[in-house]
Design a protein around this motif. Sequence first.
Motif, PDB file in Angstrom:
ATOM      1  N   ILE A 134       0.860  -1.182   0.000  1.00 26.86           N
ATOM      2  CA  ILE A 134       0.000   0.000   0.000  1.00 26.86           C
ATOM      3  C   ILE A 134       0.890   1.224   0.000  1.00 26.86           C
ATOM      4  O   ILE A 134       1.822   1.316   0.801  1.00 26.86           O
ATOM      5  N   LEU A 140       1.760   4.795   0.931  1.00 25.15           N
ATOM      6  CA  LEU A 140       1.405   5.757   1.972  1.00 25.15           C
ATOM      7  C   LEU A 140       2.267   6.994   1.798  1.00 25.15           C
ATOM      8  O   LEU A 140       3.473   6.898   1.644  1.00 25.15           O
ATOM      9  N   ILE A 147      -8.568  12.878   1.695  1.00 30.67           N
ATOM     10  CA  ILE A 147      -8.157  12.014   0.596  1.00 30.67           C
ATOM     11  C   ILE A 147      -7.238  10.974   1.200  1.00 30.67           C
ATOM     12  O   ILE A 147      -6.112  11.278   1.599  1.00 30.67           O
ATOM     13  N   ASP A 148      -7.742   9.744   1.312  1.00 30.40           N
ATOM     14  CA  ASP A 148      -7.160   8.743   2.200  1.00 30.40           C
ATOM     15  C   ASP A 148      -7.104   9.376   3.591  1.00 30.40           C
ATOM     16  O   ASP A 148      -8.118   9.761   4.121  1.00 30.40           O
ATOM     17  N   HIS A 149      -5.925   9.571   4.151  1.00 34.33           N
ATOM     18  CA  HIS A 149      -5.832  10.191   5.485  1.00 34.33           C
ATOM     19  C   HIS A 149      -5.145  11.554   5.433  1.00 34.33           C
ATOM     20  O   HIS A 149      -4.574  11.998   6.430  1.00 34.33           O
ATOM     21  N   THR A 165      -0.631   8.863  -7.162  1.00 32.68           N
ATOM     22  CA  THR A 165      -0.976   7.888  -6.127  1.00 32.68           C
ATOM     23  C   THR A 165      -2.329   8.180  -5.511  1.00 32.68           C
ATOM     24  O   THR A 165      -3.145   7.277  -5.286  1.00 32.68           O
ATOM     25  N   LYS A 166      -2.587   9.452  -5.243  1.00 31.60           N
ATOM     26  CA  LYS A 166      -3.830   9.844  -4.577  1.00 31.60           C
ATOM     27  C   LYS A 166      -4.942  10.205  -5.563  1.00 31.60           C
ATOM     28  O   LYS A 166      -6.050  10.514  -5.141  1.00 31.60           O
ATOM     29  N   LYS A 167      -4.628  10.186  -6.863  1.00 30.80           N
ATOM     30  CA  LYS A 167      -5.612  10.503  -7.904  1.00 30.80           C
ATOM     31  C   LYS A 167      -6.282  11.854  -7.623  1.00 30.80           C
ATOM     32  O   LYS A 167      -7.497  11.980  -7.558  1.00 30.80           O
ATOM     33  N   GLU A 223      -0.022   9.873   7.520  1.00 31.73           N
ATOM     34  CA  GLU A 223      -1.234   9.071   7.360  1.00 31.73           C
ATOM     35  C   GLU A 223      -1.340   7.962   8.394  1.00 31.73           C
ATOM     36  O   GLU A 223      -2.439   7.516   8.723  1.00 31.73           O
TER      37      GLU A 223
END
Length: 319
Positions: free
Chosen positions: A4, A6, A46-48, A133-135, A215
Amino acid sequence: MQKILLIFILFITTGKAFSNFKVEYVSFTEAEIINDYTTRIPFKLIDHLIVVEAKLLGKEGNFIIDTGSETLILNKVHFPIKYSHNKKKNETSGVVNIVDDPLERQLSQFVIQNLILENKTSDVIDLSHIERTKKMNLLGVIGFNILKDYEVFIDLYLNQITLTKTDRFGEKLDKYVYLEKITDSIDFKLKNHTIVLNATVNGQNLKMGLDSAAELNQINKSVSKKVLKYFHPKERLMLTGASNSKIEVLAGKLHRVKLSETIYFGPMNTILTNLSKMNEAFGTKLDGVLGFEFFQQKRTIINYKKEKLYFVKHPNIKD
């Protein structure tokens, strides 16, 4: 092995600016202006990562709120450097590796709606891998040199940040900012731009950095075995840093983290890793980093000038 990606946006910057870069207008497009000293800015996760929308030099996009970054960071993809002599003499350090060829610009004026900041420095770095990665469309990162003149309320319950202007002693110019009840507080030490907290795990003293863009929490491999007794590993992950370098880390949950007898945390997602490069970057010895997991459990107000954290009552926690 599960992999994953991060992202940890942790920077420390040094050196002088080599050119003038005038920003005529910057605004948080959804900010609520309370008065001349206070604004509330909604954010999305966005994610964390805590992300706000803003306009800068005719461009509209996302900025990450990062208490671990010293400066305002602009994404080179969207704000290209025109002159090669803008390169910094000193490097910008990331948590995983050294960021190659950072550049620096002096902002004559940085405007957040009706809150005007003058003579701020920004770094210019290629953050395209974070976008991929985070789009997300990422214009940059808002760090310490923007936030330090405000009391900063990071509220993951309401998904909003409140900025209220302070005087040189850290006193709020707006005396009636918060409707919420402040339930506790704790002192911290400001090491350069880094918030350093005294914490304990299993009675062992630790120095922990506070970074809103981490994150997951981090704990150093070199800490006492009495601390690691309460780190429960679950899996191995691949960590990607600001310089797009990758390292494998052990991920799990850290239990029994306390800042005082009255300020403590439930189990927090944490990675076990070597923090030597981060400590080199921060210029201090940290045993770990507290990030998203910290703010998820504690509605937190940061006062940089008083070197103090305040904690606001969480509606989901009964007295």
